[in-house]
Design a protein around this motif. Structure first.
Motif, PDB file in Angstrom:
ATOM      1  N   TYR A  13       0.838  -1.211   0.000  1.00 49.02           N
ATOM      2  CA  TYR A  13       0.000   0.000   0.000  1.00 49.02           C
ATOM      3  C   TYR A  13       0.874   1.263   0.000  1.00 49.02           C
ATOM      4  N   LEU A  14       1.804   1.362   0.952  1.00 48.45           N
ATOM      5  CA  LEU A  14       2.655   2.552   1.013  1.00 48.45           C
ATOM      6  C   LEU A  14       3.798   2.467   0.009  1.00 48.45           C
ATOM      7  N   PHE A  34       6.537  -8.836  -3.578  1.00 50.47           N
ATOM      8  CA  PHE A  34       6.168 -10.187  -3.150  1.00 50.47           C
ATOM      9  C   PHE A  34       4.650 -10.249  -3.048  1.00 50.47           C
ATOM     10  N   ILE A  55      11.052 -12.077   1.504  1.00 52.17           N
ATOM     11  CA  ILE A  55      12.046 -11.338   2.298  1.00 52.17           C
ATOM     12  C   ILE A  55      12.912 -12.292   3.134  1.00 52.17           C
ATOM     13  N   TYR A 142       2.148  -6.950  16.891  1.00 53.00           N
ATOM     14  CA  TYR A 142       2.500  -6.021  15.796  1.00 53.00           C
ATOM     15  C   TYR A 142       3.432  -4.929  16.343  1.00 53.00           C
TER      16      TYR A 142
HETATM   17  N1  LIG Z   1      -0.427   1.975   6.453  1.00 50.85           N
HETATM   18  C1  LIG Z   1      -0.320   2.554   7.632  1.00 50.85           C
HETATM   19  O1  LIG Z   1      -1.151   3.389   8.012  1.00 50.85           O
HETATM   20  C2  LIG Z   1       0.825   2.217   8.542  1.00 50.85           C
HETATM   21  C3  LIG Z   1       0.874   2.834   9.797  1.00 50.85           C
HETATM   22  C4  LIG Z   1       1.963   2.589  10.623  1.00 50.85           C
HETATM   23  C5  LIG Z   1       2.995   1.754  10.185  1.00 50.85           C
HETATM   24  N2  LIG Z   1       2.909   1.158   8.967  1.00 50.85           N
HETATM   25  C6  LIG Z   1       4.007   0.270   8.554  1.00 50.85           C
HETATM   26  O2  LIG Z   1       4.470   0.634   7.257  1.00 50.85           O
HETATM   27  C7  LIG Z   1       4.896  -0.540   6.558  1.00 50.85           C
HETATM   28  C8  LIG Z   1       4.152  -0.643   5.229  1.00 50.85           C
HETATM   29  O3  LIG Z   1       2.766  -0.694   5.485  1.00 50.85           O
HETATM   30  P1  LIG Z   1       1.666  -0.870   4.346  1.00 50.85           P
HETATM   31  O4  LIG Z   1       0.441  -0.221   4.825  1.00 50.85           O
HETATM   32  O5  LIG Z   1       2.237  -0.499   3.030  1.00 50.85           O
HETATM   33  O6  LIG Z   1       1.416  -2.450   4.424  1.00 50.85           O
HETATM   34  P2  LIG Z   1       1.238  -3.547   3.273  1.00 50.85           P
HETATM   35  O7  LIG Z   1       0.681  -4.763   3.943  1.00 50.85           O
HETATM   36  O8  LIG Z   1       0.502  -3.016   2.111  1.00 50.85           O
HETATM   37  O9  LIG Z   1       2.743  -3.794   2.809  1.00 50.85           O
HETATM   38  C9  LIG Z   1       3.547  -4.794   3.334  1.00 50.85           C
HETATM   39  C10 LIG Z   1       4.491  -5.254   2.254  1.00 50.85           C
HETATM   40  O10 LIG Z   1       5.184  -6.388   2.789  1.00 50.85           O
HETATM   41  C11 LIG Z   1       5.240  -7.369   1.766  1.00 50.85           C
HETATM   42  N3  LIG Z   1       5.459  -8.692   2.355  1.00 50.85           N
HETATM   43  C12 LIG Z   1       4.707  -9.348   3.265  1.00 50.85           C
HETATM   44  N4  LIG Z   1       5.259 -10.553   3.523  1.00 50.85           N
HETATM   45  C13 LIG Z   1       6.390 -10.635   2.783  1.00 50.85           C
HETATM   46  C14 LIG Z   1       7.404 -11.612   2.609  1.00 50.85           C
HETATM   47  N5  LIG Z   1       7.371 -12.793   3.247  1.00 50.85           N
HETATM   48  N6  LIG Z   1       8.421 -11.344   1.749  1.00 50.85           N
HETATM   49  C15 LIG Z   1       8.467 -10.177   1.065  1.00 50.85           C
HETATM   50  N7  LIG Z   1       7.546  -9.216   1.184  1.00 50.85           N
HETATM   51  C16 LIG Z   1       6.519  -9.447   2.034  1.00 50.85           C
HETATM   52  C17 LIG Z   1       3.915  -7.256   1.055  1.00 50.85           C
HETATM   53  O11 LIG Z   1       3.962  -7.877  -0.230  1.00 50.85           O
HETATM   54  C18 LIG Z   1       3.791  -5.730   0.970  1.00 50.85           C
HETATM   55  O12 LIG Z   1       4.520  -5.258  -0.149  1.00 50.85           O
HETATM   56  C19 LIG Z   1       4.627  -1.719   7.490  1.00 50.85           C
HETATM   57  O13 LIG Z   1       5.782  -1.993   8.234  1.00 50.85           O
HETATM   58  C20 LIG Z   1       3.561  -1.172   8.415  1.00 50.85           C
HETATM   59  O14 LIG Z   1       3.569  -1.829   9.654  1.00 50.85           O
HETATM   60  C21 LIG Z   1       1.846   1.375   8.129  1.00 50.85           C
END
Ligand SMILES: NC(=O)c1ccc[n+]([C@@H]2O[C@H](COP(=O)([O-])OP(=O)(O)OC[C@H]3O[C@@H](n4cnc5c(N)ncnc54)[C@H](O)[C@@H]3O)[C@@H](O)[C@H]2O)c1
Length: 314
Positions: A13-14, A34, A55, A142
């Motif tokens: 997402y980000l 991934f 990863i 988490y």
């Molecule tokens: N979205 C928010 O509001 C928010 C808030 C606070 C912190 N965060 C942190 O920011 C980061 C990104 O968040 P996001 O919202 O984009 O989440 P997301 O779930 O969309 O992204 C996670 C990414 O991790 C990848 N992934 C998961 N398992 C994997 C594996 N085994 N090997 C390789 N890649 C793998 C997924 O494919 C994805 O690209 C995370 O660490 C999340 O905890 C997000």
């Protein structure tokens, strides 16, 4: 010469939004996806290189590191719900890769490692002005895993030449780059989706919980600020610095819905627990001191989500 950036979690997402933003600013962006690379040629064309790997595959990470990056942005984590699985599995995705990435890439001359953490590491009972030195109090796996990854970053900040920067994000929102992105449980997105599809908003609480919301566009701008102006080995909040109750948010969604569609929708709340949270602000002074300011108000951000629904004809 523009910096070479590797985004780990590029299809997330980000990650997808940050990749577009940084590529448009002229950085040489590569990404790790991934389980596969999204099928979108315009997005793919923004990258110097795209890799696919779990990863946990350290051999693949070592191969990728041979390309020598200036900056690595680590965005891989299981979400809140998935992080309640077995500790072995959760640590293998949320913790061990942070250590492996730092071990592998610091030896290849990486200049800056940016780890995406969360304000959840402060726990639920926060009050007052929350700056980056506020005590941590992880109350779920988490938060715990992000806190442990932060400790690993701090170890490498002291024991390597690499600048290890931690960002603690509040609650981002906004339309995703890919419809499969895991983002419709995020509260602003969820309330907009309910308003648009169900013509009503049903809250899971009495509406009293407090949150700081920041639009994805501003998250991207904050990352660019940190890349260009961030201090070495610092921890930064990425937040709007404004706190709303969930009820106030629902009322904003209701107001924008009315202004766009000229229809009044209801907000239904759960029974009050009479357990009102204390007021707090996620202080973003450190980020504003390096040049950041928010550019998207909550009203504008909500309106853009309705525009996304219209475009997608959902
Ligand atoms: N979205 C928010 O509001 C928010 C808030 C606070 C912190 N965060 C942190 O920011 C980061 C990104 O968040 P996001 O919202 O984009 O989440 P997301 O779930 O969309 O992204 C996670 C990414 O991790 C990848 N992934 C998961 N398992 C994997 C594996 N085994 N090997 C390789 N890649 C793998 C997924 O494919 C994805 O690209 C995370 O660490 C999340 O905890 C997000």
């Amino acid at each position: 010469m523009k910096k070479k950036i590797l985004i780990i979690g590029a299809n997330g997402y980000l990650g997808a939004q940050i990749s577009i933003h940084l590529a448009n600013q002229g950085y040489k962006v590569s990404g790790l996806c991934f389980p596969e690379i999204p099928n979108d040629t315009n997005w793919i064309n923004l990258f110097e290189n795209l890799f696919v790997s779990d990863i946990r595959d350290t051999k693949k990470l070592a191969e990728i590191a041979e390309n020598q990056y200036d900056i690595l942005i680590h965005l891989v984590s299981l979400d809140h719900h998935q992080s309640n699985a077995s500790p072995d599995f959760v640590a293998s995705v949320n913790i061990t890769p942070t250590w492996n990435l730092l071990d592998i890439f610091t030896k290849k001359g990486l200049k800056k490692f940016i780890f995406f953490s969360t304000i959840h590491i402060y726990g639920k009972d926060i009050a007052g002005d929350i700056a980056e030195n506020y005590p941590t109090n992880s109350q779920n796996p988490y938060a715990l895993t992000h806190c442990i990854s932060e400790t690993i970053c701090k170890y490498y900040a002291v024991n390597s030449e690499t600048d290890c920067t931690i960002v603690r994000l509040s609650n981002s929102y906004g339309s995703p780059v890919f419809s499969e992105n895991n983002c419709w449980w995020l509260v602003v997105n969820d309330l907009c989706r309910q308003a648009f599809s169900d013509k009503k908003i049903v809250l899971q609480s009495d509406g009293s919980p407090l949150r700081d919301f920041i639009n994805g566009i501003d998250v991207c701008r904050a990352v660019e600020n940190i890349i260009e102006n961030g201090e070495k080995n610092e921890t930064y909040h990425i937040s709007s610095g404004k706190t709303y109750s969930i009820l106030e948010l629902a009322q904003i969604v209701q107001k924008i819905y009315k202004s766009v569609y000229n229809k009044q929708i209801d907000i239904l709340t759960a029974k009050s627990t009479q357990n009102y949270p204390k007021k707090y602000i996620i202080n973003n002074n450190k980020l504003t001191q390096i040049g950041f300011s928010t550019s998207v108000s909550l009203d504008e951000g909500v309106k853009k989500i309705f525009e996304y629904f219209e475009k997608k004809q959902l």
